[in-house]
Design a protein around this motif. Structure first.
Motif, PDB file in Angstrom:
ATOM      1  N   ARG A   3      -7.851   6.961  -8.087  1.00 15.48           N
ATOM      2  CA  ARG A   3      -6.989   7.864  -7.875  1.00 15.48           C
ATOM      3  C   ARG A   3      -5.505   7.914  -8.805  1.00 15.48           C
ATOM      4  O   ARG A   3      -4.783   8.480  -8.717  1.00 15.48           O
ATOM      5  CB  ARG A   3      -6.206   7.873  -6.413  1.00 15.48           C
ATOM      6  CG  ARG A   3      -7.063   8.666  -5.404  1.00 15.48           C
ATOM      7  CD  ARG A   3      -8.784   8.170  -5.255  1.00 15.48           C
ATOM      8  NE  ARG A   3      -9.439   8.929  -4.354  1.00 15.48           N
ATOM      9  CZ  ARG A   3     -10.729   8.674  -4.067  1.00 15.48           C
ATOM     10  NH1 ARG A   3     -11.612   7.909  -4.917  1.00 15.48           N
ATOM     11  NH2 ARG A   3     -11.300   9.556  -3.113  1.00 15.48           N
ATOM     12  N   ASN A   4      -5.560   6.549  -9.374  1.00 21.76           N
ATOM     13  CA  ASN A   4      -4.261   6.547 -10.251  1.00 21.76           C
ATOM     14  C   ASN A   4      -4.285   7.364 -11.646  1.00 21.76           C
ATOM     15  O   ASN A   4      -5.158   7.664 -11.947  1.00 21.76           O
ATOM     16  CB  ASN A   4      -4.279   5.165 -10.490  1.00 21.76           C
ATOM     17  CG  ASN A   4      -4.482   4.070  -9.538  1.00 21.76           C
ATOM     18  OD1 ASN A   4      -4.149   4.626  -8.358  1.00 21.76           O
ATOM     19  ND2 ASN A   4      -4.257   2.723  -9.856  1.00 21.76           N
TER      20      ASN A   4
ATOM     21  N   THR B 191      -0.790   8.020  -7.533  1.00 28.40           N
ATOM     22  CA  THR B 191      -1.868   7.973  -6.898  1.00 28.40           C
ATOM     23  C   THR B 191      -1.932   8.746  -5.673  1.00 28.40           C
ATOM     24  O   THR B 191      -1.082   9.517  -5.348  1.00 28.40           O
ATOM     25  CB  THR B 191      -2.252   6.204  -6.634  1.00 28.40           C
ATOM     26  OG1 THR B 191      -3.395   6.093  -6.079  1.00 28.40           O
ATOM     27  CG2 THR B 191      -1.309   5.923  -5.372  1.00 28.40           C
ATOM     28  N   ALA B 192      -3.112   8.740  -5.044  1.00 23.74           N
ATOM     29  CA  ALA B 192      -3.286   9.245  -3.737  1.00 23.74           C
ATOM     30  C   ALA B 192      -2.700   8.556  -2.691  1.00 23.74           C
ATOM     31  O   ALA B 192      -2.395   7.302  -2.901  1.00 23.74           O
ATOM     32  CB  ALA B 192      -4.821   9.621  -3.263  1.00 23.74           C
TER      33      ALA B 192
ATOM     34  N   GLY C  25      -5.931   5.780  -2.303  1.00 30.06           N
ATOM     35  CA  GLY C  25      -4.758   5.327  -3.148  1.00 30.06           C
ATOM     36  C   GLY C  25      -4.092   4.147  -3.474  1.00 30.06           C
ATOM     37  O   GLY C  25      -4.551   3.542  -2.308  1.00 30.06           O
TER      38      GLY C  25
ATOM     39  N   ASP D 248       2.918   8.668  -4.211  1.00 36.79           N
ATOM     40  CA  ASP D 248       1.574   9.633  -3.894  1.00 36.79           C
ATOM     41  C   ASP D 248       2.062  10.985  -3.714  1.00 36.79           C
ATOM     42  O   ASP D 248       3.565  11.041  -3.586  1.00 36.79           O
ATOM     43  CB  ASP D 248       1.101   9.392  -2.746  1.00 36.79           C
ATOM     44  CG  ASP D 248       1.781   9.329  -1.330  1.00 36.79           C
ATOM     45  OD1 ASP D 248       2.152  10.665  -1.145  1.00 36.79           O
ATOM     46  OD2 ASP D 248       1.872   8.358  -0.563  1.00 36.79           O
TER      47      ASP D 248
END
Length: 147
Positions: A24-25, A39-40, A46, A52
């Motif tokens: 997710r990064n 990220t998430a 994440g 986020d």
């Protein structure tokens, strides 16, 4: 009036591309030397050490409100020494069952210059005016409250 650009970049980084495994990064490049790794949210797989999108959204709202509040104070010759906000965004399920950032609570702590006697009713008026004039608050359906 103006444009506000961000270049988002993500790459697979050699990981298996399945829902549970893809990274997710990613990065947000603001084009002026500022690059933020994002990220998430951890709840959505994440990395907890990175910012986020939900946090960034809350930070943007808090920042816009603060800057608008400070501008209004400056125009009214009300001197502010410091402004701190511990803002909280609330991710909830909508009627359709999908999550959305339904509410943001701002908790500003403002210190005015020594000797300034600003009544609470005046501070509430300043916050209300800041809320009504904040570009971002005017742009979203999320409920924003100042506590």
């Amino acid at each position: 009036m103006s444009e506000h650009k961000v270049n988002l970049s993500w790459s697979r980084e050699g990981l298996e591309f399945t829902y549970k495994n893809f990274s997710r990064n990613h990065e947000w490049d603001f084009g002026n030397g500022n690059v933020i790794r994002a990220t998430a949210a951890p709840e959505f797989l994440g990395s907890p050490e990175l910012v986020d999108p939900e946090q960034a959204f809350v930070a943007s709202i808090a920042s816009c409100h603060a800057l608008t509040f400070l501008a209004i104070c400056a125009l009214q010759k009300i001197e502010v020494d410091s402004y701190i906000d511990n803002a909280i965004g609330h991710l909830e399920k909508a009627e359709d069952g999908k999550p959305w950032l339904s509410k943001i609570d701002l908790h500003p702590e403002i210190k005015f210059v020594d000797g300034a006697n600003i009544e609470n009713i005046k501070i509430r008026e300043l916050h209300q005016k800041a809320h009504c004039e904040c570009f971002l608050a005017r742009s979203v359906k999320t409920s924003i409250t100042v506590n």
